[in-house]
Design an enzyme around this catalytic site. Structure first.
Site, PDB file in Angstrom:
ATOM      1  N   ASP A  46      -8.221   3.894   1.127  1.00 16.65           N
ATOM      2  CA  ASP A  46      -7.233   4.321   2.123  1.00 16.65           C
ATOM      3  C   ASP A  46      -7.978   4.886   3.337  1.00 16.65           C
ATOM      4  OD1 ASP A  46      -5.257   5.496   3.599  1.00 16.65           O
ATOM      5  OD2 ASP A  46      -4.345   6.555   1.904  1.00 16.65           O
ATOM      6  N   CYS A  90      -1.468   0.679   7.404  1.00 15.69           N
ATOM      7  CA  CYS A  90      -2.912   0.387   7.521  1.00 15.69           C
ATOM      8  C   CYS A  90      -3.337  -0.813   6.666  1.00 15.69           C
ATOM      9  CB  CYS A  90      -3.759   1.605   7.127  1.00 15.69           C
ATOM     10  SG  CYS A  90      -3.488   3.070   8.148  1.00 15.69           S
ATOM     11  N   ARG A  91      -3.432  -0.602   5.356  1.00 15.51           N
ATOM     12  CA  ARG A  91      -4.029  -1.624   4.497  1.00 15.51           C
ATOM     13  C   ARG A  91      -3.135  -2.852   4.303  1.00 15.51           C
ATOM     14  NH1 ARG A  91      -5.057   2.288  -0.347  1.00 15.51           N
ATOM     15  NH2 ARG A  91      -3.149   3.123   0.608  1.00 15.51           N
ATOM     16  N   SER A  92      -1.863  -2.646   3.930  1.00 16.11           N
ATOM     17  CA  SER A  92      -1.049  -3.832   3.613  1.00 16.11           C
ATOM     18  C   SER A  92      -0.711  -4.684   4.835  1.00 16.11           C
ATOM     19  CB  SER A  92       0.199  -3.480   2.788  1.00 16.11           C
ATOM     20  OG  SER A  92       1.065  -2.611   3.467  1.00 16.11           O
ATOM     21  N   CYS A 129       0.870  -1.185   0.000  1.00 20.26           N
ATOM     22  CA  CYS A 129       0.000   0.000   0.000  1.00 20.26           C
ATOM     23  C   CYS A 129       0.900   1.225   0.000  1.00 20.26           C
ATOM     24  CB  CYS A 129      -0.973  -0.014   1.176  1.00 20.26           C
ATOM     25  SG  CYS A 129      -0.206   0.035   2.814  1.00 20.26           S
TER      26      CYS A 129
HETATM   27  P1  4NP Z   1      -1.792   2.791   4.169  1.00 18.74           P
HETATM   28  O1  4NP Z   1      -2.394   4.157   4.753  1.00 18.74           O
HETATM   29  O2  4NP Z   1      -1.247   3.117   2.787  1.00 18.74           O
HETATM   30  O3  4NP Z   1      -2.979   1.906   4.094  1.00 18.74           O
HETATM   31  O4  4NP Z   1      -0.740   2.328   5.129  1.00 18.74           O
HETATM   32  C1  4NP Z   1      -1.677   5.345   4.779  1.00 18.74           C
HETATM   33  C2  4NP Z   1      -0.788   5.578   5.799  1.00 18.74           C
HETATM   34  C3  4NP Z   1      -0.105   6.780   5.856  1.00 18.74           C
HETATM   35  C4  4NP Z   1      -0.308   7.739   4.881  1.00 18.74           C
HETATM   36  C5  4NP Z   1      -1.204   7.486   3.849  1.00 18.74           C
HETATM   37  C6  4NP Z   1      -1.871   6.296   3.793  1.00 18.74           C
HETATM   38  N1  4NP Z   1       0.370   8.973   4.953  1.00 18.74           N
HETATM   39  O5  4NP Z   1       0.126   9.820   4.094  1.00 18.74           O
HETATM   40  O6  4NP Z   1       1.186   9.166   5.862  1.00 18.74           O
END
Ligand code: 4NP
Length: 162
Positions: A130, A17-19, A12
């Site tokens: 997201d 979060c997602r991965s 991700c």
């Molecule tokens: P992920 O979520 O890609 O599912 O881990 C995010 C975590 C952090 C950020 C964006 C998405 N960020 O912009 O810091």
């Protein structure tokens, strides 16, 4: 089949979060199916802002409510990962785009798949939304990961004959 023959990395943006949710839901499923020794499962992010951090506490809490403990620490995907892994599984279309740019060859690029495309109940091209800046959505991410991982495992069973 030898140990850890099939190598899968979920990707991700932030790898918090997602991965990690996809990774640990898949680890849980694979363990329950008695296939732990067949698969190597990791996760990574296309961005480096959260490198070294534990999964987001909101993702961890949502997973724990469903009986899955998240773990690991965030890392950034590397060009070398295309040699290490057989399947590079992206959570959304942006991740696919960034992974395709990073892929060192056409063969490497062909390892990139959109996660929800493994879920026969999801329309082609569906993404894992997201949840980072949202109000909730973490339970939904968990549900999506469960459904897509069931499809992914069915695909791998078919493809690799186990
Ligand atoms: P992920 O979520 O890609 O599912 O881990 C995010 C975590 C952090 C950020 C964006 C998405 N960020 O912009 O810091």
């Amino acid at each position: 089949m030898s140990k850890n023959e099939i190598k899968v990395v979920f990707v991700c943006l932030g790898n918090i979060c997602r991965s990690p949710t996809a990774e640990f839901v898949f680890r849980d499923l694979v363990e329950r199916e008695g296939l732990t020794n067949r698969l190597l499962i990791e996760s990574a992010g296309t961005g480096g802002w959260h490198v070294g951090e534990s999964p987001d506490s909101r993702s961890a809490a949502a997973a724990r409510r469903r009986g899955v403990e998240l773990g690991g620490s965030a890392r950034k995907i590397l060009t070398a990962d295309f040699a290490r892994f057989d399947y590079v599984i992206a959570m959304d279309a942006d991740n696919v785009h960034n992974l395709a740019r990073l892929a060192p060859s056409a063969a490497a690029k062909s390892k990139v798949h959109l996660f929800r495309d493994f879920d026969p109940a999801s329309p082609k091209g569906s993404e894992v939304p997201d949840p980072y800046y949202g109000e909730g959505g973490f339970e939904k991410v968990f549900d999506i990961c469960q459904a897509a991982n069931a499809g992914l495992l069915a695909f791998l069973r078919e493809e690799h004959g186990f």
